[in-house]
Design an enzyme around this catalytic site. Structure first.
Site, short mmCIF file in Angstrom:
data_model
loop_
_atom_site.label_atom_id
_atom_site.label_comp_id
_atom_site.label_asym_id
_atom_site.label_seq_id
_atom_site.Cartn_x
_atom_site.Cartn_y
_atom_site.Cartn_z
N HIS A 91 -6.15 15.27 7.86
CA HIS A 91 -7.01 15.87 6.83
C HIS A 91 -8.46 15.40 7.00
CE1 HIS A 91 -3.13 17.14 5.35
NE2 HIS A 91 -2.77 15.86 5.33
N GLU A 128 -5.03 10.67 0.61
CA GLU A 128 -4.43 10.53 1.93
C GLU A 128 -5.49 10.50 3.01
OE1 GLU A 128 -1.36 12.88 4.98
OE2 GLU A 128 -1.84 13.75 3.00
N HIS A 183 -0.69 10.13 9.02
CA HIS A 183 -0.56 10.79 7.72
C HIS A 183 0.15 9.87 6.73
CE1 HIS A 183 -1.67 15.04 8.75
NE2 HIS A 183 -1.40 14.59 9.98
N GLU A 265 4.18 9.67 9.30
CA GLU A 265 3.99 9.65 7.85
C GLU A 265 4.28 8.22 7.41
OE1 GLU A 265 2.96 12.15 6.05
OE2 GLU A 265 3.41 13.99 7.17
#
Length: 301
Positions: A91, A128, A183, A265
């Site tokens: 992101h 995040e 992430h 993640e």
């Protein structure tokens, strides 16, 4: 021990005292000579050499140093000279201000998906995108110290994005030896742990992962082991079979890659216990060590 006053002594007592002192002074001098022969150290003090008493001394009973922030890594500092690593911080903190641009759909080979998203956040509002940048920067420092050339897909300075297809292209153009996309998940509360996403074997449009699925799995397995050891985290209890490895064919960043690439993640931002780790700078340093160690282990065979 308290010190009180003594009654005045008589002359006889004074004579006795003189005799006692005359006897003590030579004895004290002899004791001083003995003490000096041991270098000023009590011969019964345990200095780590044979003959010590083993009794605690003032220094050995002082408060211990505080424990390190995380478990020490047993991995040797293997050289990565000549290796190219691309880290893809998931992101972008600025995506939230460019909703129209990141909603634009791009071709991922087998389908079309949004250019990018804003990502998730903890209940307290820690984004995040902020987490991924912090861990990625820490991992870059560790990898560069081992001699690797490290490139980012974005460092928080872009207006938005890049889009998922461009993220893949950055790794491809760099001819990266390994790419890791960092992430944190946004699953339901109570669902905990980290997992690594591997590319599925797909072919269609501009996607063809047939050459990278095997090396990407090796990268993912090394990353899984290192991350677990460095952070003490467990594989996710809500993904697949609980192995911590998840194969997907719907992510453009993997579908369009021509070099070994995985996603990690690092935890679930929507779970309070996981979030307590993700928002802790000391834990993020441990996470970065896990990422850097996993990449190092993969590149060194």
């Amino acid at each position: 021990m308290s010190y009180g006053s003594f009654p005045p002594s008589s002359g006889r007592r004074g004579g006795t005292l003189a005799v006692v002192l005359a006897a003590l002074i030579p004895a004290c001098f002899a004791g001083w000579l003995l003490w000096s022969s041991f270098g000023g150290q009590d011969p019964g003090q345990d200095d780590g050499k044979p003959g010590g008493s083993g009794l605690p001394t003032a220094s050995s009973t002082s408060s211990p140093s505080p424990p390190p922030a995380g478990p020490p890594s047993d991995a040797p500092a293997k050289s990565l000279k000549g290796k190219v690593v691309v880290i893809d911080p998931g992101h972008n903190p600025n995506n939230r201000d460019h909703s129209a641009q990141i909603a634009r759909r791009v071709d991922i080979g087998t389908d079309k998906k949004e250019c990018d998203t804003t990502g998730t956040a903890t209940n307290s509002g820690y984004a995040e995108a902020s987490f991924t940048l912090d861990v990625a920067r820490r991992a870059r420092t560790l990898l560069e110290a081992r001699g690797a050339t490290v490139k980012f897909t974005q460092d928080g300075k872009r207006e938005f994005g890049p889009c998922v297809d461009e993220r893949a292209e950055i790794g491809n153009k760099a001819h990266a030896d390994a790419v890791v996309s960092v992430h944190a998940d946004g699953a339901g509360s109570g669902e905990r742990g980290f997992h690594v996403i591997l590319p599925k074997s797909v072919r269609g449009g501009g996607a063809d992962t047939s050459a990278i699925t095997k090396p990407s799995r090796r990268l993912g397995e090394r990353l899984l082991d290192a991350f677990a050891e460095e952070t003490g985290s467990e594989p996710a209890d809500y993904i697949g079979d609980g192995s911590g490895l998840n194969v997907r064919g719907d992510l453009g960043g993997l579908n369009l890659s021509t070099v070994p690439k995985v996603f990690i993640e690092c935890g679930n931002m929507r779970d309070a216990k996981d979030a307590a780790h993700l928002t802790d700078a000391r834990w993020r340093e441990r996470a970065a060590r896990g990422v850097a160690r996993g990449i190092t282990d993969f590149l060194n065979g």
